[in-house]
Design a protein around this motif. Structure first.
Motif, short mmCIF file in Angstrom:
data_model
loop_
_atom_site.label_atom_id
_atom_site.label_comp_id
_atom_site.label_asym_id
_atom_site.label_seq_id
_atom_site.Cartn_x
_atom_site.Cartn_y
_atom_site.Cartn_z
N LEU A 65 73.07 -19.10 -19.20
CA LEU A 65 71.98 -17.45 -19.36
C LEU A 65 70.50 -18.20 -19.61
CD1 LEU A 65 72.98 -14.62 -18.26
CD2 LEU A 65 73.05 -13.64 -21.17
N GLN A 66 69.78 -17.59 -18.78
CA GLN A 66 68.59 -17.70 -18.79
C GLN A 66 67.86 -16.41 -19.06
OE1 GLN A 66 66.43 -20.43 -15.81
NE2 GLN A 66 65.27 -20.94 -17.22
N ASP A 67 66.67 -16.67 -20.05
CA ASP A 67 66.05 -15.13 -19.98
C ASP A 67 64.95 -15.46 -19.70
OD1 ASP A 67 64.15 -16.31 -21.68
OD2 ASP A 67 65.35 -15.58 -23.64
N THR A 68 63.87 -14.29 -19.77
CA THR A 68 62.33 -14.60 -18.37
C THR A 68 61.83 -15.30 -19.16
OG1 THR A 68 61.85 -12.63 -19.88
CG2 THR A 68 62.60 -12.05 -17.83
N GLN A 69 62.14 -15.61 -20.48
CA GLN A 69 60.89 -16.53 -20.97
C GLN A 69 61.91 -18.30 -21.07
OE1 GLN A 69 62.06 -14.21 -23.18
NE2 GLN A 69 59.98 -13.00 -22.19
N ARG A 73 70.81 -19.85 -23.21
CA ARG A 73 72.20 -19.75 -24.26
C ARG A 73 73.31 -19.54 -23.14
NH1 ARG A 73 68.08 -15.54 -24.46
NH2 ARG A 73 67.51 -16.20 -26.66
N ASP A 133 71.16 -5.99 -18.37
CA ASP A 133 70.51 -6.98 -17.67
C ASP A 133 70.72 -8.28 -17.78
OD1 ASP A 133 67.90 -7.45 -17.04
OD2 ASP A 133 66.72 -7.54 -18.71
N ILE A 134 71.85 -8.80 -17.17
CA ILE A 134 72.03 -9.88 -16.11
C ILE A 134 73.29 -10.09 -15.31
CG2 ILE A 134 74.17 -11.49 -16.81
CD1 ILE A 134 74.89 -10.42 -19.61
N GLN A 156 69.69 -10.21 -27.64
CA GLN A 156 69.61 -11.23 -26.40
C GLN A 156 69.87 -12.33 -25.59
OE1 GLN A 156 68.87 -14.58 -29.67
NE2 GLN A 156 71.15 -15.09 -29.56
N TYR A 157 71.64 -11.52 -25.49
CA TYR A 157 71.99 -12.21 -24.09
C TYR A 157 71.45 -11.62 -22.80
CZ TYR A 157 74.17 -15.50 -27.08
OH TYR A 157 74.60 -16.38 -27.82
N LYS A 158 70.42 -11.53 -22.12
CA LYS A 158 70.04 -11.57 -21.28
C LYS A 158 69.73 -12.21 -19.76
CE LYS A 158 66.23 -9.61 -22.76
NZ LYS A 158 65.86 -7.77 -23.74
N GLY A 159 69.42 -12.18 -19.03
CA GLY A 159 68.86 -12.53 -17.67
C GLY A 159 69.71 -13.22 -17.12
#
Length: 178
Positions: A65-69, A73, A133-134, A156-159
């Motif tokens: 799960l890749q966030d905007t930065q 994860r 937000d996934i 923090q788990y979003k992306g």
């Protein structure tokens, strides 16, 4: 009906269950490839057994799960789930999902994602993943891509979900590997 981890001697039977349920070999091939990968979680490759024979199977494995930065994860995907046609609608799928989710929760997993029928998975607490937000890495109706928060979940788990190479068998883009 017993729910337990699959055994190596059952691999061929499990793959046939997927072939029969899906009408082809793609999902069976995903299962076989995930078993050989670092994303495999043996205790979460579960079978429903009746009279000593597997009649259903569910696989939970790791995806990213890749966030905007760009931070990746590790989360879990439920894919695939199959029950032999003559045993469908008798509760095996429900039991497999419930047992898998309970095991994941006990392990402290943060969340599970699934691509599936919008009328089936909400009964287990899945919601459209966009609400968390996934997003999947492919186009799909929002109600057909879902997520469920588990005990290890934090905000923090979003992306964007990133799939490992095994899922190329069903046409998913490959963007994750442990």
């Amino acid at each position: 009906m017993e729910i337990r981890p699959e055994r190596p001697e059952e691999y061929a039977m499990v793959e046939r269950i997927h072939e029969r349920a899906f009408g082809g070999a793609q999902e069976a091939r995903v299962v076989a490839l995930v078993r050989q990968s670092p994303e495999y979680i043996h205790e979460l490759s579960l079978v429903a057994v009746v009279e000593g024979r597997p009649i259903g199977h569910i696989l939970f494995s790791y995806v990213g799960l890749q966030d905007t930065q760009g931070v990746m994860r590790k989360v879990v995907v439920l894919a695939p789930l199959a029950v032999q046609p003559e045993f469908q609608n008798l509760g095996a799928g429900k039991r497999l999902v419930e047992e898998g989710l309970a095991r994941l929760d006990a392990m402290g997993a943060p969340l599970v994602v699934v691509r599936g029928h919008a009328h089936y998975y909400p009964r287990f607490g899945f919601v459209p993943s966009v609400q968390m937000d996934i997003r999947p890495p492919f186009d799909i109706a929002p109600e057909e891509y879902m997520a469920k928060r588990l005990s290890g979940y934090t905000l923090q788990y979003k992306g964007i979900v990133r799939y490992p190479v095994a899922f190329a068998e069903v046409g998913y883009p490959v963007e994750f590997g442990l």
